[in-house]
Design a protein around this motif. Structure first.
Motif, PDB file in Angstrom:
ATOM      1  N   LYS A 239      18.290  -6.710  -9.454  1.00  0.00           N
ATOM      2  CA  LYS A 239      19.372  -6.479 -10.398  1.00  0.00           C
ATOM      3  C   LYS A 239      20.231  -7.212 -10.454  1.00  0.00           C
ATOM      4  O   LYS A 239      21.015  -7.607  -9.389  1.00  0.00           O
ATOM      5  N   ILE A 243      20.498  -4.301 -15.229  1.00  0.00           N
ATOM      6  CA  ILE A 243      19.306  -4.048 -14.581  1.00  0.00           C
ATOM      7  C   ILE A 243      18.017  -5.109 -14.827  1.00  0.00           C
ATOM      8  O   ILE A 243      17.288  -5.180 -14.235  1.00  0.00           O
ATOM      9  N   ALA A 262      14.972  -3.706  -9.045  1.00  0.00           N
ATOM     10  CA  ALA A 262      15.732  -3.001  -9.917  1.00  0.00           C
ATOM     11  C   ALA A 262      15.587  -1.590  -9.927  1.00  0.00           C
ATOM     12  O   ALA A 262      14.714  -1.032 -10.683  1.00  0.00           O
TER      13      ALA A 262
END
Length: 347
Positions: A239, A243, A262
Protein backbone atom coordinates in the motif's frame (compact mmCIF):
# COMPACT_ATOMS: atom_id res chain seq x y z
CA UNK A 1 -5.66 -25.06 -0.35
CA UNK A 2 -8.01 -24.37 -3.24
CA UNK A 3 -6.02 -24.32 -6.51
CA UNK A 4 -8.64 -23.44 -9.13
CA UNK A 5 -8.32 -19.97 -10.63
CA UNK A 6 -12.08 -19.38 -10.86
CA UNK A 7 -14.42 -19.81 -7.92
CA UNK A 8 -16.83 -21.56 -10.32
CA UNK A 9 -15.67 -21.74 -13.91
CA UNK A 10 -18.89 -23.33 -15.19
CA UNK A 11 -21.09 -20.59 -13.74
CA UNK A 12 -18.74 -17.86 -14.97
CA UNK A 13 -18.61 -19.32 -18.49
CA UNK A 14 -22.40 -19.57 -18.78
CA UNK A 15 -23.07 -16.10 -17.37
CA UNK A 16 -20.25 -14.52 -19.37
CA UNK A 17 -21.82 -15.76 -22.62
CA UNK A 18 -25.20 -14.38 -21.60
CA UNK A 19 -23.62 -11.06 -20.58
CA UNK A 20 -21.82 -10.80 -23.90
CA UNK A 21 -25.05 -11.52 -25.75
CA UNK A 22 -27.54 -9.35 -23.93
CA UNK A 23 -26.03 -6.64 -21.69
CA UNK A 24 -26.99 -3.15 -22.88
CA UNK A 25 -25.54 0.15 -21.68
CA UNK A 26 -26.98 3.59 -22.38
CA UNK A 27 -24.45 6.42 -22.40
CA UNK A 28 -25.74 9.93 -21.78
CA UNK A 29 -25.12 11.68 -25.13
CA UNK A 30 -22.91 14.74 -25.51
CA UNK A 31 -21.85 16.62 -28.63
CA UNK A 32 -18.28 17.09 -29.80
CA UNK A 33 -18.67 20.85 -29.50
CA UNK A 34 -19.69 20.61 -25.85
CA UNK A 35 -17.31 22.89 -23.89
CA UNK A 36 -16.50 19.94 -21.65
CA UNK A 37 -16.23 17.33 -24.41
CA UNK A 38 -12.73 16.47 -23.14
CA UNK A 39 -14.32 15.33 -19.86
CA UNK A 40 -17.48 13.70 -21.22
CA UNK A 41 -16.42 12.06 -24.49
CA UNK A 42 -13.76 9.51 -25.35
CA UNK A 43 -10.50 11.00 -26.56
CA UNK A 44 -8.69 9.76 -29.66
CA UNK A 45 -5.26 9.63 -28.02
CA UNK A 46 -3.95 6.34 -26.67
CA UNK A 47 -4.41 6.34 -22.87
CA UNK A 48 -1.24 6.75 -20.83
CA UNK A 49 -0.08 7.07 -17.24
CA UNK A 50 -1.01 5.51 -13.94
CA UNK A 51 -4.75 6.15 -14.32
CA UNK A 52 -5.19 4.91 -17.87
CA UNK A 53 -7.79 2.32 -16.87
CA UNK A 54 -10.45 5.04 -16.75
CA UNK A 55 -9.76 6.18 -20.33
CA UNK A 56 -9.30 2.67 -21.68
CA UNK A 57 -12.69 1.64 -20.31
CA UNK A 58 -14.44 4.58 -21.95
CA UNK A 59 -12.74 4.01 -25.32
CA UNK A 60 -13.58 0.29 -25.20
CA UNK A 61 -17.20 0.88 -24.22
CA UNK A 62 -17.80 3.48 -26.94
CA UNK A 63 -16.55 0.99 -29.56
CA UNK A 64 -18.37 -2.03 -28.14
CA UNK A 65 -21.57 -3.88 -28.99
CA UNK A 66 -22.86 -3.24 -25.45
CA UNK A 67 -23.94 0.33 -26.32
CA UNK A 68 -27.62 0.97 -27.00
CA UNK A 69 -29.19 4.20 -28.22
CA UNK A 70 -32.56 3.08 -26.84
CA UNK A 71 -32.67 3.76 -23.08
CA UNK A 72 -35.75 1.53 -22.76
CA UNK A 73 -33.62 -1.56 -23.42
CA UNK A 74 -30.71 -0.46 -21.25
CA UNK A 75 -29.71 -2.53 -18.23
CA UNK A 76 -27.40 0.20 -16.96
CA UNK A 77 -26.66 3.88 -17.58
CA UNK A 78 -23.08 5.15 -17.87
CA UNK A 79 -22.09 8.49 -16.38
CA UNK A 80 -19.25 9.35 -18.79
CA UNK A 81 -17.42 12.05 -16.84
CA UNK A 82 -13.68 11.54 -16.39
CA UNK A 83 -12.31 12.26 -12.92
CA UNK A 84 -8.75 12.34 -14.26
CA UNK A 85 -9.61 14.80 -17.03
CA UNK A 86 -11.51 17.01 -14.59
CA UNK A 87 -8.47 17.06 -12.34
CA UNK A 88 -6.24 18.13 -15.23
CA UNK A 89 -8.67 20.71 -16.64
CA UNK A 90 -7.86 24.20 -15.33
CA UNK A 91 -11.55 25.16 -15.53
CA UNK A 92 -12.39 22.44 -12.99
CA UNK A 93 -9.28 21.24 -11.17
CA UNK A 94 -9.19 19.27 -7.94
CA UNK A 95 -11.21 21.90 -6.08
CA UNK A 96 -14.03 21.95 -8.64
CA UNK A 97 -14.66 18.23 -9.19
CA UNK A 98 -17.37 17.89 -6.53
CA UNK A 99 -19.34 20.82 -7.94
CA UNK A 100 -18.95 19.57 -11.51
CA UNK A 101 -20.35 16.13 -10.60
CA UNK A 102 -23.21 17.66 -8.59
CA UNK A 103 -24.20 19.96 -11.46
CA UNK A 104 -23.91 17.12 -13.97
CA UNK A 105 -26.33 14.92 -12.01
CA UNK A 106 -28.78 17.82 -11.66
CA UNK A 107 -28.58 18.38 -15.42
CA UNK A 108 -29.25 14.79 -16.47
CA UNK A 109 -31.97 14.29 -13.84
CA UNK A 110 -33.83 17.33 -15.21
CA UNK A 111 -33.29 16.46 -18.87
CA UNK A 112 -33.88 12.69 -18.67
CA UNK A 113 -36.18 10.52 -16.50
CA UNK A 114 -33.76 7.64 -15.94
CA UNK A 115 -31.84 8.90 -12.92
CA UNK A 116 -35.00 9.72 -10.98
CA UNK A 117 -36.54 6.34 -11.79
CA UNK A 118 -34.00 4.51 -9.64
CA UNK A 119 -32.33 7.25 -7.64
CA UNK A 120 -29.24 6.43 -9.70
CA UNK A 121 -29.03 2.79 -8.62
CA UNK A 122 -28.82 1.54 -12.22
CA UNK A 123 -26.13 4.09 -13.09
CA UNK A 124 -22.37 3.72 -12.88
CA UNK A 125 -19.16 5.65 -13.37
CA UNK A 126 -15.51 4.59 -13.67
CA UNK A 127 -12.63 6.31 -11.88
CA UNK A 128 -9.05 5.25 -11.28
CA UNK A 129 -7.54 8.35 -9.67
CA UNK A 130 -7.77 8.29 -5.88
CA UNK A 131 -9.45 11.69 -5.86
CA UNK A 132 -12.51 9.91 -7.23
CA UNK A 133 -13.22 8.79 -3.67
CA UNK A 134 -14.11 12.33 -2.61
CA UNK A 135 -15.56 13.47 -5.94
CA UNK A 136 -19.10 12.45 -4.94
CA UNK A 137 -19.31 14.30 -1.63
CA UNK A 138 -21.75 16.88 -3.03
CA UNK A 139 -23.65 14.29 -5.07
CA UNK A 140 -24.45 11.92 -2.24
CA UNK A 141 -26.92 9.86 -4.30
CA UNK A 142 -24.10 8.94 -6.66
CA UNK A 143 -21.97 7.83 -3.74
CA UNK A 144 -24.75 5.86 -2.02
CA UNK A 145 -26.74 4.52 -4.97
CA UNK A 146 -24.73 4.40 -8.19
CA UNK A 147 -22.22 1.64 -8.93
CA UNK A 148 -18.73 3.01 -8.41
CA UNK A 149 -16.15 1.17 -10.56
CA UNK A 150 -12.92 2.34 -8.98
CA UNK A 151 -9.26 1.44 -8.55
CA UNK A 152 -9.23 2.78 -4.98
CA UNK A 153 -11.35 -0.03 -3.55
CA UNK A 154 -10.75 -0.28 0.18
CA UNK A 155 -13.07 -1.91 2.71
CA UNK A 156 -11.54 0.39 5.30
CA UNK A 157 -12.63 3.68 3.73
CA UNK A 158 -16.19 4.96 3.79
CA UNK A 159 -18.02 5.29 0.51
CA UNK A 160 -16.96 1.99 -1.06
CA UNK A 161 -19.47 -0.86 -0.74
CA UNK A 162 -18.03 -4.05 -2.27
CA UNK A 163 -21.34 -5.74 -3.15
CA UNK A 164 -22.62 -2.57 -4.82
CA UNK A 165 -19.35 -1.16 -6.16
CA UNK A 166 -16.61 -2.86 -8.16
CA UNK A 167 -12.81 -2.86 -8.18
CA UNK A 168 -11.05 -2.26 -11.50
CA UNK A 169 -7.31 -2.99 -11.87
CA UNK A 170 -4.89 -0.07 -12.08
CA UNK A 171 -2.78 -0.94 -15.11
CA UNK A 172 0.16 0.87 -16.66
CA UNK A 173 -0.35 0.74 -20.47
CA UNK A 174 2.07 -1.48 -22.37
CA UNK A 175 2.11 -2.63 -25.96
CA UNK A 176 3.07 -5.95 -27.46
CA UNK A 177 3.53 -9.39 -25.94
CA UNK A 178 4.81 -9.43 -22.38
CA UNK A 179 8.29 -10.82 -21.68
CA UNK A 180 8.64 -13.48 -19.02
CA UNK A 181 11.16 -15.81 -17.39
CA UNK A 182 10.52 -19.40 -16.40
CA UNK A 183 10.39 -20.17 -12.66
CA UNK A 184 13.89 -21.68 -12.78
CA UNK A 185 15.32 -18.42 -14.20
CA UNK A 186 14.06 -16.28 -11.32
CA UNK A 187 17.00 -16.05 -8.91
CA UNK A 188 15.72 -13.50 -6.36
CA UNK A 189 13.08 -14.40 -3.80
CA UNK A 190 11.11 -11.12 -3.78
CA UNK A 191 11.23 -7.54 -5.04
CA UNK A 192 9.75 -4.12 -4.25
CA UNK A 193 10.53 -0.57 -5.37
CA UNK A 194 8.49 2.53 -4.71
CA UNK A 195 8.06 5.87 -3.00
CA UNK A 196 7.98 5.89 0.80
CA UNK A 197 4.44 7.25 1.06
CA UNK A 198 2.94 4.87 3.62
CA UNK A 199 3.87 3.21 6.89
CA UNK A 200 3.54 -0.18 5.21
CA UNK A 201 6.23 0.67 2.66
CA UNK A 202 8.47 2.30 5.25
CA UNK A 203 8.22 -0.79 7.46
CA UNK A 204 8.85 -3.10 4.50
CA UNK A 205 12.00 -1.25 3.41
CA UNK A 206 13.29 -0.76 6.97
CA UNK A 207 12.86 -4.48 7.70
CA UNK A 208 14.41 -5.88 4.52
CA UNK A 209 16.74 -3.11 3.32
CA UNK A 210 19.93 -5.14 3.79
CA UNK A 211 18.64 -8.56 2.81
CA UNK A 212 20.23 -10.49 -0.05
CA UNK A 213 17.05 -12.35 -1.12
CA UNK A 214 14.27 -9.80 -0.62
CA UNK A 215 15.26 -6.80 -2.73
CA UNK A 216 13.62 -3.53 -1.65
CA UNK A 217 14.31 -0.04 -3.00
CA UNK A 218 13.30 3.47 -1.98
CA UNK A 219 12.01 5.37 -5.00
CA UNK A 220 13.41 4.84 -8.48
CA UNK A 221 16.01 2.21 -9.24
CA UNK A 222 19.24 2.75 -11.16
CA UNK A 223 18.74 -0.52 -13.02
CA UNK A 224 15.68 -1.33 -15.19
CA UNK A 225 12.47 -2.01 -13.23
CA UNK A 226 11.49 -4.71 -15.72
CA UNK A 227 14.68 -6.71 -15.06
CA UNK A 228 13.91 -6.90 -11.35
CA UNK A 229 10.37 -8.08 -12.09
CA UNK A 230 11.68 -10.75 -14.44
CA UNK A 231 14.40 -11.87 -12.02
CA UNK A 232 12.13 -12.32 -8.98
CA UNK A 233 9.85 -15.15 -7.94
CA UNK A 234 7.57 -12.85 -5.95
CA UNK A 235 6.79 -9.15 -6.50
CA UNK A 236 5.43 -7.17 -3.57
CA UNK A 237 2.33 -4.97 -3.76
CA UNK A 238 2.57 -2.68 -0.72
CA UNK A 239 0.00 0.00 0.00
CA UNK A 240 1.17 3.50 -0.87
CA UNK A 241 -0.72 6.75 -0.42
CA UNK A 242 -3.72 4.73 -1.62
CA UNK A 243 -4.39 1.03 -1.26
CA UNK A 244 -4.19 0.50 -5.03
CA UNK A 245 -1.08 0.76 -7.17
CA UNK A 246 -0.13 -0.52 -10.61
CA UNK A 247 2.25 -3.06 -9.05
CA UNK A 248 -0.14 -6.01 -9.25
CA UNK A 249 -0.53 -5.36 -12.96
CA UNK A 250 3.25 -4.98 -13.29
CA UNK A 251 3.87 -8.30 -11.55
CA UNK A 252 1.34 -10.21 -13.65
CA UNK A 253 2.62 -8.66 -16.90
CA UNK A 254 6.14 -9.94 -16.21
CA UNK A 255 5.00 -13.33 -14.87
CA UNK A 256 5.92 -12.60 -11.25
CA UNK A 257 3.71 -13.94 -8.44
CA UNK A 258 2.17 -10.95 -6.57
CA UNK A 259 2.59 -10.70 -2.80
CA UNK A 260 -0.21 -8.47 -1.54
CA UNK A 261 0.42 -6.45 1.62
CA UNK A 262 -2.47 -4.00 1.15
CA UNK A 263 -4.87 -4.83 3.99
CA UNK A 264 -8.61 -4.18 3.50
CA UNK A 265 -8.22 -4.23 -0.29
CA UNK A 266 -11.19 -5.40 -2.37
CA UNK A 267 -9.09 -7.11 -5.00
CA UNK A 268 -10.26 -6.83 -8.62
CA UNK A 269 -12.62 -9.63 -9.72
CA UNK A 270 -12.62 -11.05 -6.17
CA UNK A 271 -16.06 -12.54 -6.74
CA UNK A 272 -14.81 -14.26 -9.92
CA UNK A 273 -11.17 -15.23 -9.35
CA UNK A 274 -9.60 -17.13 -6.47
CA UNK A 275 -6.64 -14.87 -5.72
CA UNK A 276 -4.96 -17.50 -3.55
CA UNK A 277 -4.42 -19.57 -6.69
CA UNK A 278 -2.03 -17.02 -8.25
CA UNK A 279 -0.88 -14.68 -5.46
CA UNK A 280 0.25 -14.66 -1.83
CA UNK A 281 -1.80 -12.50 0.53
CA UNK A 282 0.06 -11.44 3.67
CA UNK A 283 -1.04 -9.14 6.49
CA UNK A 284 1.12 -6.03 6.78
CA UNK A 285 1.60 -7.02 10.43
CA UNK A 286 3.56 -10.03 9.18
CA UNK A 287 6.20 -8.05 7.27
CA UNK A 288 8.91 -9.28 9.72
CA UNK A 289 7.87 -12.87 8.84
CA UNK A 290 7.74 -12.27 5.10
CA UNK A 291 10.88 -14.19 4.25
CA UNK A 292 9.85 -17.19 6.33
CA UNK A 293 6.38 -17.15 4.74
CA UNK A 294 7.77 -17.12 1.19
CA UNK A 295 10.52 -19.65 1.88
CA UNK A 296 7.94 -22.01 3.36
CA UNK A 297 6.15 -22.21 0.01
CA UNK A 298 7.40 -25.41 -1.61
CA UNK A 299 8.88 -25.05 -5.07
CA UNK A 300 6.21 -27.15 -6.80
CA UNK A 301 3.54 -24.92 -5.25
CA UNK A 302 5.37 -21.79 -6.39
CA UNK A 303 5.49 -23.22 -9.93
CA UNK A 304 1.73 -23.76 -9.79
CA UNK A 305 1.21 -20.16 -8.64
CA UNK A 306 3.43 -18.88 -11.44
CA UNK A 307 1.65 -21.02 -14.04
CA UNK A 308 -1.65 -19.58 -12.84
CA UNK A 309 -0.21 -16.06 -13.14
CA UNK A 310 0.44 -16.80 -16.80
CA UNK A 311 -3.18 -17.87 -17.21
CA UNK A 312 -4.82 -14.89 -15.47
CA UNK A 313 -2.65 -12.12 -16.93
CA UNK A 314 -5.01 -11.71 -19.91
CA UNK A 315 -7.70 -10.56 -17.45
CA UNK A 316 -5.41 -7.67 -16.45
CA UNK A 317 -4.65 -6.47 -19.98
CA UNK A 318 -6.09 -3.49 -21.86
CA UNK A 319 -6.26 -3.80 -25.63
CA UNK A 320 -6.69 -1.07 -28.24
CA UNK A 321 -9.49 -3.26 -29.57
CA UNK A 322 -10.97 -5.17 -26.66
CA UNK A 323 -10.73 -8.96 -26.61
CA UNK A 324 -12.73 -11.57 -24.76
CA UNK A 325 -11.78 -11.90 -21.08
CA UNK A 326 -9.58 -8.78 -21.01
CA UNK A 327 -10.05 -6.03 -18.39
CA UNK A 328 -12.88 -4.42 -20.30
CA UNK A 329 -14.91 -7.61 -20.57
CA UNK A 330 -14.17 -8.66 -17.00
CA UNK A 331 -15.37 -5.26 -15.79
CA UNK A 332 -18.49 -5.58 -17.91
CA UNK A 333 -19.11 -8.93 -16.25
CA UNK A 334 -18.78 -7.28 -12.82
CA UNK A 335 -21.44 -4.78 -13.93
CA UNK A 336 -23.57 -7.63 -15.25
CA UNK A 337 -23.52 -9.29 -11.83
CA UNK A 338 -24.55 -6.07 -10.13
CA UNK A 339 -27.26 -5.27 -12.65
CA UNK A 340 -29.00 -8.55 -11.78
CA UNK A 341 -29.39 -7.35 -8.19
CA UNK A 342 -30.90 -4.06 -9.34
CA UNK A 343 -33.76 -5.38 -11.43
CA UNK A 344 -35.88 -6.54 -8.52
CA UNK A 345 -35.38 -3.22 -6.74
CA UNK A 346 -36.19 -0.95 -9.67
CA UNK A 347 -38.95 -2.69 -11.62
Amino acid sequence: MKKEIFHDMAVFDEEYKEMNRSLKIYVYPHKKNDPFANILLSIDDEPSGNYASESYFKKSLFKSHFITTDPKEADLFYLPFSITNMRNDKRVGVGGIQDFVKEYIVEISEKYPYWNRSGGADHFYVACHSIGRSAMEKAIHVKLNAIQVVCSSSYFLSGYLPHKDASIPQIWPRKGPSPTNAPSQRKKLAFFAGAMNSRVRENLVKTWNNDSEIMVYRGRMKTPYSEALLDSKYCIHAKGFEINTARIGDALYYGCVPVILADHYDLPYADILNWESFSVIVSSLDIPKLKLILQAIEYHHYVKLQNNVMQVKKHFQWNSFSKDFDIFHMTMYELWIRRSHLRHMIY
